[in-house]
Design an enzyme around this catalytic site. Structure first.
Site, PDB file in Angstrom:
ATOM      1  N   GLY A  11       0.838  -1.210   0.000  1.00 17.08           N
ATOM      2  CA  GLY A  11       0.000   0.000   0.000  1.00 17.08           C
ATOM      3  C   GLY A  11       0.866   1.251   0.000  1.00 17.08           C
ATOM      4  O   GLY A  11       1.870   1.308   0.701  1.00 17.08           O
ATOM      5  N   ARG A  72       0.849  -4.993  -5.339  1.00 22.30           N
ATOM      6  CA  ARG A  72       0.993  -6.207  -4.523  1.00 22.30           C
ATOM      7  C   ARG A  72       1.084  -7.357  -5.522  1.00 22.30           C
ATOM      8  O   ARG A  72       0.110  -7.652  -6.200  1.00 22.30           O
ATOM      9  CB  ARG A  72      -0.213  -6.358  -3.590  1.00 22.30           C
ATOM     10  CG  ARG A  72      -0.284  -5.259  -2.534  1.00 22.30           C
ATOM     11  CD  ARG A  72      -1.308  -5.577  -1.451  1.00 22.30           C
ATOM     12  NE  ARG A  72      -1.147  -4.680  -0.326  1.00 22.30           N
ATOM     13  CZ  ARG A  72      -1.928  -3.621  -0.096  1.00 22.30           C
ATOM     14  NH1 ARG A  72      -2.922  -3.352  -0.888  1.00 22.30           N
ATOM     15  NH2 ARG A  72      -1.705  -2.847   0.948  1.00 22.30           N
ATOM     16  N   ASP A 103       5.642  -4.905   6.178  1.00 23.38           N
ATOM     17  CA  ASP A 103       6.293  -6.160   6.555  1.00 23.38           C
ATOM     18  C   ASP A 103       6.143  -7.242   5.483  1.00 23.38           C
ATOM     19  O   ASP A 103       7.049  -8.058   5.298  1.00 23.38           O
ATOM     20  CB  ASP A 103       5.849  -6.649   7.942  1.00 23.38           C
ATOM     21  CG  ASP A 103       4.388  -7.027   7.990  1.00 23.38           C
ATOM     22  OD1 ASP A 103       3.628  -6.545   7.127  1.00 23.38           O
ATOM     23  OD2 ASP A 103       4.010  -7.795   8.888  1.00 23.38           O
ATOM     24  N   THR A 126       4.428   2.342   5.663  1.00 22.79           N
ATOM     25  CA  THR A 126       3.025   1.899   5.685  1.00 22.79           C
ATOM     26  C   THR A 126       2.275   2.767   6.681  1.00 22.79           C
ATOM     27  O   THR A 126       2.807   3.083   7.751  1.00 22.79           O
ATOM     28  CB  THR A 126       2.879   0.413   6.097  1.00 22.79           C
ATOM     29  OG1 THR A 126       1.496   0.179   6.451  1.00 22.79           O
ATOM     30  CG2 THR A 126       3.727   0.016   7.275  1.00 22.79           C
ATOM     31  N   ASP A 128       0.015   1.799   8.452  1.00 22.08           N
ATOM     32  CA  ASP A 128      -0.466   0.968   9.564  1.00 22.08           C
ATOM     33  C   ASP A 128       0.412   1.041  10.818  1.00 22.08           C
ATOM     34  O   ASP A 128      -0.048   0.704  11.909  1.00 22.08           O
ATOM     35  CB  ASP A 128      -0.561  -0.505   9.123  1.00 22.08           C
ATOM     36  CG  ASP A 128      -1.517  -0.697   7.959  1.00 22.08           C
ATOM     37  OD1 ASP A 128      -2.388   0.170   7.761  1.00 22.08           O
ATOM     38  OD2 ASP A 128      -1.393  -1.709   7.246  1.00 22.08           O
ATOM     39  N   ASP A 130       2.725  -0.921  11.776  1.00 20.23           N
ATOM     40  CA  ASP A 130       2.706  -2.259  12.388  1.00 20.23           C
ATOM     41  C   ASP A 130       4.032  -2.999  12.191  1.00 20.23           C
ATOM     42  O   ASP A 130       4.086  -4.219  12.296  1.00 20.23           O
ATOM     43  CB  ASP A 130       1.537  -3.079  11.804  1.00 20.23           C
ATOM     44  CG  ASP A 130       1.633  -3.224  10.281  1.00 20.23           C
ATOM     45  OD1 ASP A 130       2.498  -2.575   9.665  1.00 20.23           O
ATOM     46  OD2 ASP A 130       0.845  -3.997   9.707  1.00 20.23           O
ATOM     47  N   ARG A 172      -5.297  -2.443   9.001  1.00 23.17           N
ATOM     48  CA  ARG A 172      -5.237  -3.905   8.838  1.00 23.17           C
ATOM     49  C   ARG A 172      -5.436  -4.582  10.204  1.00 23.17           C
ATOM     50  O   ARG A 172      -6.493  -4.401  10.787  1.00 23.17           O
ATOM     51  CB  ARG A 172      -3.907  -4.329   8.213  1.00 23.17           C
ATOM     52  CG  ARG A 172      -3.993  -5.607   7.411  1.00 23.17           C
ATOM     53  CD  ARG A 172      -2.668  -5.934   6.759  1.00 23.17           C
ATOM     54  NE  ARG A 172      -2.382  -5.082   5.636  1.00 23.17           N
ATOM     55  CZ  ARG A 172      -2.837  -5.297   4.402  1.00 23.17           C
ATOM     56  NH1 ARG A 172      -3.599  -6.333   4.157  1.00 23.17           N
ATOM     57  NH2 ARG A 172      -2.530  -4.494   3.420  1.00 23.17           N
TER      58      ARG A 172
END
Ligand code: F6P
Length: 320
Positions: A11, A72, A103, A126, A128, A130, A172
């Site tokens: 993303g 992706r 990741d 990202t 996110d 994360d 996510r």
């Protein structure tokens, strides 16, 4: 090392362009050639390469998205796809790769390195946030600001109509965006996957607020914590409050990157080049307590990224 490649994968995240700019210009500063690989791993397999120079990255530092585009790639998940990618890198004379992504992108790079000895450095990008071994990934700060901006607007109409709003945000499986944006946006309740909350607790809190004369509420739900549609419907059924649902979606991922995202992107991108030049590889860069660090990718990907539960507790106390 004479030539390195750069790609963005997964993303897109605001600030990726600042990282590309830093990688290209730091490489040229050191006399290296830089090749931009378009559309992430898909472009790597398809051979979508372009030489980058100083002006290829002019006027992009303030732009969201990624000028290299992203994708992706399913083919890259196969050994054959990765084999083709490694072959293309060799054919281009690219001796090191900087991968800006999340990741999943790092895991792809890890496989490419283990199977074909491709040298790479990962730069966390990202919304996110994360990725382990870094306090921040590129794009998170902008996304949080985008969400807070949206909450401010929703608050105006929620107050006017005395409504309850359930606002779904991205992330996510991570509640990081919801947590920071919920705290900064003054949300009454924050629902995140890391902390299980019974819906009865949510409605009881709404009732307590209502009894004190509070006529509107904002509930921020991380997408990983459940469906905003279902949560909104359940709240409406249980309380009878006029409840609206807003799913912010991809709007969170666009727009001008904040100064913070541009700064960390520039610093981490430049460090990735330094590491490759220094003969290091199979690593990711991170930023911890404001300091740049590097971590072995196998170690980094074996770690967990946790949210700060004290922030969650504080948000609950303040949103009384
Ligand atoms: O990883 C970034 C992210 O925006 C997630 O928060 C979200 O779940 C996902 O990507 C959406 O993916 P896509 O852009 O492919 O719909």
């Amino acid at each position: 090392m004479k030539k390195l490649g750069v790609l963005t994968s997964g993303g897109d995240a605001p600030g990726m362009n600042a990282a590309i700019r830093a990688i290209v210009r730091k490489s040229i500063f050191h006399g290296l050639e830089v090749v931009g690989i378009e559309r992430g791993y898909s472009g790597l397999i398809a051979g979508e390469f372009r030489e980058m120079n100083l002006s290829s990255v002019a006027d992009i530092i303030h732009r969201g998205g990624t000028v290299l585009r992203t994708a992706r790639s399913e083919t890259f998940r196969t050994p054959e796809g990765r084999g083709k990618a490694a072959q293309n890198l060799r054919a281009q004379g690219i001796e090191g790769l900087v991968i800006i992504g999340g990741d999943g992108s790092f895991r792809g790079a890890q496989a490419l390195s283990h199977e074909f000895g491709v040298r790479f450095i990962g730069v966390p990008g990202t919304i996110d946030n994360d990725i382990p071994c870094t306090d921040y990934s590129i794009g998170f700060d902008t996304a949080v600001n985008n969400v807070v901006d949206a909450i401010n607007k929703i608050r105006d109409t929620a107050t006017s109509h005395e409504r309850t709003y359930v606002v779904e945000v991205m992330g996510r499986n991570s509640g990081a965006i919801a947590l920071d944006a919920g705290l900064a946006g003054g949300a009454e309740t924050i629902l995140i996957p890391e902390i299980k909350v019974n819906l009865d607790e949510v409605t009881e809190k709404l009732w307590r607020g209502y009894q004190r004369g509070k006529l509107h509420s904002i509930i921020v739900v991380a997408e990983g914590a459940g469906s905003a549609m279902e949560i909104g419907k359940a709240i409406k059924d249980k309380t009878g409050f006029d409840t609206k649902i807003t799913i912010l979606g991809h709007i969170q991922r666009g727009g001008t990157p904040t100064a913070f995202d541009r700064t960390i992107a520039s610093r981490m991108g430049a460090m990735a080049v330094d590491l490759l030049m220094d003969g290091q590889d199979n690593k990711m860069v991170g930023i911890i307590s404001g300091q740049l660090k590097d971590f072995d990718i196998d170690y980094a990907l074996s770690q967990e990224k946790n949210i700060d539960k004290s922030v969650y507790e504080l948000a609950s106390i303040l949103a009384i």
